[in-house]
Design a protein around this motif. Structure first.
Motif, PDB file in Angstrom:
ATOM      1  N   ALA A 152       2.979  14.169  -1.537  1.00  0.00           N
ATOM      2  CA  ALA A 152       1.912  13.374  -0.906  1.00  0.00           C
ATOM      3  C   ALA A 152       0.967  14.277  -0.123  1.00  0.00           C
ATOM      4  CB  ALA A 152       2.516  12.300   0.004  1.00  0.00           C
ATOM      5  N   ILE A 153       1.526  15.236   0.582  1.00  0.00           N
ATOM      6  CA  ILE A 153       0.707  16.182   1.345  1.00  0.00           C
ATOM      7  C   ILE A 153      -0.139  17.025   0.393  1.00  0.00           C
ATOM      8  CG2 ILE A 153       0.793  18.237   2.825  1.00  0.00           C
ATOM      9  CD1 ILE A 153       3.311  16.896   4.140  1.00  0.00           C
ATOM     10  N   LYS A 154       0.485  17.510  -0.699  1.00  0.00           N
ATOM     11  CA  LYS A 154      -0.243  18.321  -1.680  1.00  0.00           C
ATOM     12  C   LYS A 154      -1.358  17.528  -2.357  1.00  0.00           C
ATOM     13  CE  LYS A 154       3.481  21.529  -2.626  1.00  0.00           C
ATOM     14  NZ  LYS A 154       4.543  21.921  -3.554  1.00  0.00           N
ATOM     15  N   ALA A 155      -1.175  16.220  -2.470  1.00  0.00           N
ATOM     16  CA  ALA A 155      -2.202  15.363  -3.076  1.00  0.00           C
ATOM     17  C   ALA A 155      -3.226  14.903  -2.040  1.00  0.00           C
ATOM     18  CB  ALA A 155      -1.544  14.155  -3.741  1.00  0.00           C
ATOM     19  N   ASP A 156      -3.167  15.493  -0.846  1.00  0.00           N
ATOM     20  CA  ASP A 156      -4.126  15.229   0.231  1.00  0.00           C
ATOM     21  C   ASP A 156      -4.113  13.791   0.742  1.00  0.00           C
ATOM     22  OD1 ASP A 156      -5.065  17.875   0.361  1.00  0.00           O
ATOM     23  OD2 ASP A 156      -6.459  17.512  -1.290  1.00  0.00           O
ATOM     24  N   PHE A 157      -2.943  13.153   0.728  1.00  0.00           N
ATOM     25  CA  PHE A 157      -2.845  11.829   1.328  1.00  0.00           C
ATOM     26  C   PHE A 157      -2.963  11.951   2.830  1.00  0.00           C
ATOM     27  CE2 PHE A 157      -1.062  10.322  -2.647  1.00  0.00           C
ATOM     28  CZ  PHE A 157      -1.609   9.047  -2.704  1.00  0.00           C
ATOM     29  N   THR A 158      -3.656  11.016   3.425  1.00  0.00           N
ATOM     30  CA  THR A 158      -3.770  10.976   4.875  1.00  0.00           C
ATOM     31  C   THR A 158      -2.836   9.905   5.415  1.00  0.00           C
ATOM     32  OG1 THR A 158      -5.503   9.290   4.856  1.00  0.00           O
ATOM     33  CG2 THR A 158      -6.224  11.607   4.736  1.00  0.00           C
ATOM     34  N   VAL A 159      -2.580   9.959   6.692  1.00  0.00           N
ATOM     35  CA  VAL A 159      -1.773   8.934   7.346  1.00  0.00           C
ATOM     36  C   VAL A 159      -2.420   7.569   7.132  1.00  0.00           C
ATOM     37  CG1 VAL A 159      -0.962   8.092   9.593  1.00  0.00           C
ATOM     38  CG2 VAL A 159      -0.794  10.525   9.033  1.00  0.00           C
ATOM     39  N   GLU A 160      -3.735   7.538   7.223  1.00  0.00           N
ATOM     40  CA  GLU A 160      -4.460   6.278   7.044  1.00  0.00           C
ATOM     41  C   GLU A 160      -4.248   5.704   5.642  1.00  0.00           C
ATOM     42  OE1 GLU A 160      -5.835   9.080   8.312  1.00  0.00           O
ATOM     43  OE2 GLU A 160      -6.053   8.459  10.405  1.00  0.00           O
ATOM     44  N   GLN A 161      -4.206   6.553   4.637  1.00  0.00           N
ATOM     45  CA  GLN A 161      -3.992   6.070   3.275  1.00  0.00           C
ATOM     46  C   GLN A 161      -2.574   5.534   3.093  1.00  0.00           C
ATOM     47  OE1 GLN A 161      -5.275   9.726   1.445  1.00  0.00           O
ATOM     48  NE2 GLN A 161      -7.162   8.776   0.684  1.00  0.00           N
ATOM     49  N   LEU A 162      -1.606   6.184   3.725  1.00  0.00           N
ATOM     50  CA  LEU A 162      -0.235   5.673   3.664  1.00  0.00           C
ATOM     51  C   LEU A 162      -0.128   4.348   4.423  1.00  0.00           C
ATOM     52  CD1 LEU A 162       1.776   8.996   4.071  1.00  0.00           C
ATOM     53  CD2 LEU A 162       1.340   7.702   1.968  1.00  0.00           C
ATOM     54  N   GLN A 163      -0.845   4.246   5.526  1.00  0.00           N
ATOM     55  CA  GLN A 163      -0.881   2.975   6.246  1.00  0.00           C
ATOM     56  C   GLN A 163      -1.526   1.893   5.394  1.00  0.00           C
ATOM     57  OE1 GLN A 163      -2.964   4.199   9.792  1.00  0.00           O
ATOM     58  NE2 GLN A 163      -1.074   4.568  10.926  1.00  0.00           N
ATOM     59  N   ASP A 164      -2.588   2.238   4.673  1.00  0.00           N
ATOM     60  CA  ASP A 164      -3.241   1.283   3.779  1.00  0.00           C
ATOM     61  C   ASP A 164      -2.263   0.780   2.713  1.00  0.00           C
ATOM     62  OD1 ASP A 164      -5.675   1.367   5.086  1.00  0.00           O
ATOM     63  OD2 ASP A 164      -6.608   2.752   3.654  1.00  0.00           O
ATOM     64  N   LEU A 165      -1.423   1.671   2.206  1.00  0.00           N
ATOM     65  CA  LEU A 165      -0.417   1.264   1.234  1.00  0.00           C
ATOM     66  C   LEU A 165       0.505   0.204   1.845  1.00  0.00           C
ATOM     67  CD1 LEU A 165       1.271   1.509  -1.388  1.00  0.00           C
ATOM     68  CD2 LEU A 165       2.527   3.339  -0.229  1.00  0.00           C
ATOM     69  N   LEU A 166       0.969   0.456   3.072  1.00  0.00           N
ATOM     70  CA  LEU A 166       1.866  -0.497   3.729  1.00  0.00           C
ATOM     71  C   LEU A 166       1.174  -1.832   3.986  1.00  0.00           C
ATOM     72  CD1 LEU A 166       3.727   1.879   6.215  1.00  0.00           C
ATOM     73  CD2 LEU A 166       4.496   1.055   3.977  1.00  0.00           C
ATOM     74  N   VAL A 167      -0.090  -1.779   4.369  1.00  0.00           N
ATOM     75  CA  VAL A 167      -0.859  -3.006   4.592  1.00  0.00           C
ATOM     76  C   VAL A 167      -0.998  -3.781   3.279  1.00  0.00           C
ATOM     77  CG1 VAL A 167      -3.163  -3.893   5.156  1.00  0.00           C
ATOM     78  CG2 VAL A 167      -2.099  -2.147   6.616  1.00  0.00           C
ATOM     79  N   ALA A 168      -1.287  -3.069   2.199  1.00  0.00           N
ATOM     80  CA  ALA A 168      -1.506  -3.711   0.899  1.00  0.00           C
ATOM     81  C   ALA A 168      -0.257  -4.411   0.375  1.00  0.00           C
ATOM     82  CB  ALA A 168      -1.994  -2.684  -0.121  1.00  0.00           C
ATOM     83  N   ILE A 169       0.917  -3.835   0.612  1.00  0.00           N
ATOM     84  CA  ILE A 169       2.127  -4.420   0.037  1.00  0.00           C
ATOM     85  C   ILE A 169       2.887  -5.322   1.004  1.00  0.00           C
ATOM     86  CG2 ILE A 169       2.362  -2.562  -1.646  1.00  0.00           C
ATOM     87  CD1 ILE A 169       4.588  -1.399   0.078  1.00  0.00           C
ATOM     88  N   ALA A 170       2.472  -5.370   2.262  1.00  0.00           N
ATOM     89  CA  ALA A 170       3.170  -6.188   3.258  1.00  0.00           C
ATOM     90  C   ALA A 170       3.322  -7.653   2.847  1.00  0.00           C
ATOM     91  CB  ALA A 170       2.481  -6.087   4.625  1.00  0.00           C
ATOM     92  N   PRO A 171       2.288  -8.302   2.303  1.00  0.00           N
ATOM     93  CA  PRO A 171       2.459  -9.711   1.922  1.00  0.00           C
ATOM     94  C   PRO A 171       3.485  -9.915   0.802  1.00  0.00           C
ATOM     95  CG  PRO A 171       0.133  -9.143   2.020  1.00  0.00           C
ATOM     96  CD  PRO A 171       0.897  -7.858   2.130  1.00  0.00           C
ATOM     97  N   VAL A 172       3.719  -8.881   0.013  1.00  0.00           N
ATOM     98  CA  VAL A 172       4.648  -8.999  -1.104  1.00  0.00           C
ATOM     99  C   VAL A 172       6.083  -8.662  -0.684  1.00  0.00           C
ATOM    100  CG1 VAL A 172       5.200  -8.148  -3.426  1.00  0.00           C
ATOM    101  CG2 VAL A 172       2.812  -8.453  -2.738  1.00  0.00           C
ATOM    102  N   VAL A 173       6.247  -7.568   0.044  1.00  0.00           N
ATOM    103  CA  VAL A 173       7.607  -7.118   0.382  1.00  0.00           C
ATOM    104  C   VAL A 173       8.095  -7.645   1.726  1.00  0.00           C
ATOM    105  CG1 VAL A 173       7.410  -5.053  -1.045  1.00  0.00           C
ATOM    106  CG2 VAL A 173       6.890  -4.906   1.389  1.00  0.00           C
ATOM    107  N   GLY A 174       7.189  -8.043   2.590  1.00  0.00           N
ATOM    108  CA  GLY A 174       7.579  -8.596   3.881  1.00  0.00           C
ATOM    109  C   GLY A 174       7.454  -7.604   5.024  1.00  0.00           C
ATOM    110  N   THR A 175       7.297  -8.162   6.213  1.00  0.00           N
ATOM    111  CA  THR A 175       7.059  -7.331   7.390  1.00  0.00           C
ATOM    112  C   THR A 175       8.268  -6.489   7.774  1.00  0.00           C
ATOM    113  OG1 THR A 175       7.660  -9.167   8.838  1.00  0.00           O
ATOM    114  CG2 THR A 175       5.311  -8.876   8.346  1.00  0.00           C
ATOM    115  N   ALA A 176       9.469  -7.016   7.610  1.00  0.00           N
ATOM    116  CA  ALA A 176      10.658  -6.250   7.992  1.00  0.00           C
ATOM    117  C   ALA A 176      10.778  -4.980   7.161  1.00  0.00           C
ATOM    118  CB  ALA A 176      11.912  -7.108   7.839  1.00  0.00           C
ATOM    119  N   ARG A 177      10.544  -5.090   5.875  1.00  0.00           N
ATOM    120  CA  ARG A 177      10.631  -3.902   5.014  1.00  0.00           C
ATOM    121  C   ARG A 177       9.498  -2.917   5.308  1.00  0.00           C
ATOM    122  NH1 ARG A 177      13.726  -5.253  -0.474  1.00  0.00           N
ATOM    123  NH2 ARG A 177      15.553  -6.000   0.616  1.00  0.00           N
ATOM    124  N   VAL A 178       8.319  -3.433   5.598  1.00  0.00           N
ATOM    125  CA  VAL A 178       7.187  -2.557   5.909  1.00  0.00           C
ATOM    126  C   VAL A 178       7.443  -1.801   7.211  1.00  0.00           C
ATOM    127  CG1 VAL A 178       4.751  -2.533   6.596  1.00  0.00           C
ATOM    128  CG2 VAL A 178       5.460  -3.783   4.563  1.00  0.00           C
TER     129      VAL A 178
END
Length: 118
Positions: free
Chosen positions: A56-82
């Motif tokens: 992820a670091i080598k692919a230049d992911f930022t903390v914000e992009q990883l947070q965006d991933l968690l935001v995007a999947i939260a409605p599907v997987v649930g808040t506890a898992r996120v």
């Protein structure tokens, strides 16, 4: 017959991962996002995220992009898992940084020792 190894479980996981990557036609960033999303959905432990932090670091992911991933999947997987995943990702990222720092220090020390020997 397979060759004996001191780390058969890790070797098997590494071989499975390599095979998966070779057969997958996703770009690196999409592959990392898919794997991280799957880890979140499975409520995977921090060690499972550890193998994905360096790519992820080598692919230049930022903390914000990883947070965006968690935001995007939260409605599907649930808040506890996120929330669990956020903690595990943070832990894995911290370990990755600590390992990188340790490696950099070892390289600097080796270089300093080499200069002294010259």
């Amino acid at each position: 017959m397979a060759t004996a190894s001191e780390t058969p479980v890790l070797d098997t996981i590494a071989a499975m991962t390599l095979d998966s990557v070779e057969r997958c036609h996703m770009d690196d960033r999409t592959l990392i996002l898919a794997r991280l999303a799957a880890l979140v959905a499975m409520d995977a432990p921090a060690i499972s995220y550890l193998a994905h932090m360096s790519p992820a670091i080598k692919a230049d992911f930022t903390v914000e992009q990883l947070q965006d991933l968690l935001v995007a999947i939260a409605p599907v997987v649930g808040t506890a898992r996120v929330m669990s995943a956020a903690g595990h990702i943070t832990e894995a990222f911290g370990v990755t940084l600590a390992l990188a720092e340790s490696e950099a220090e070892a390289m600097a020390q080796a270089e300093a020792d080499s200069r002294k020997a010259s």
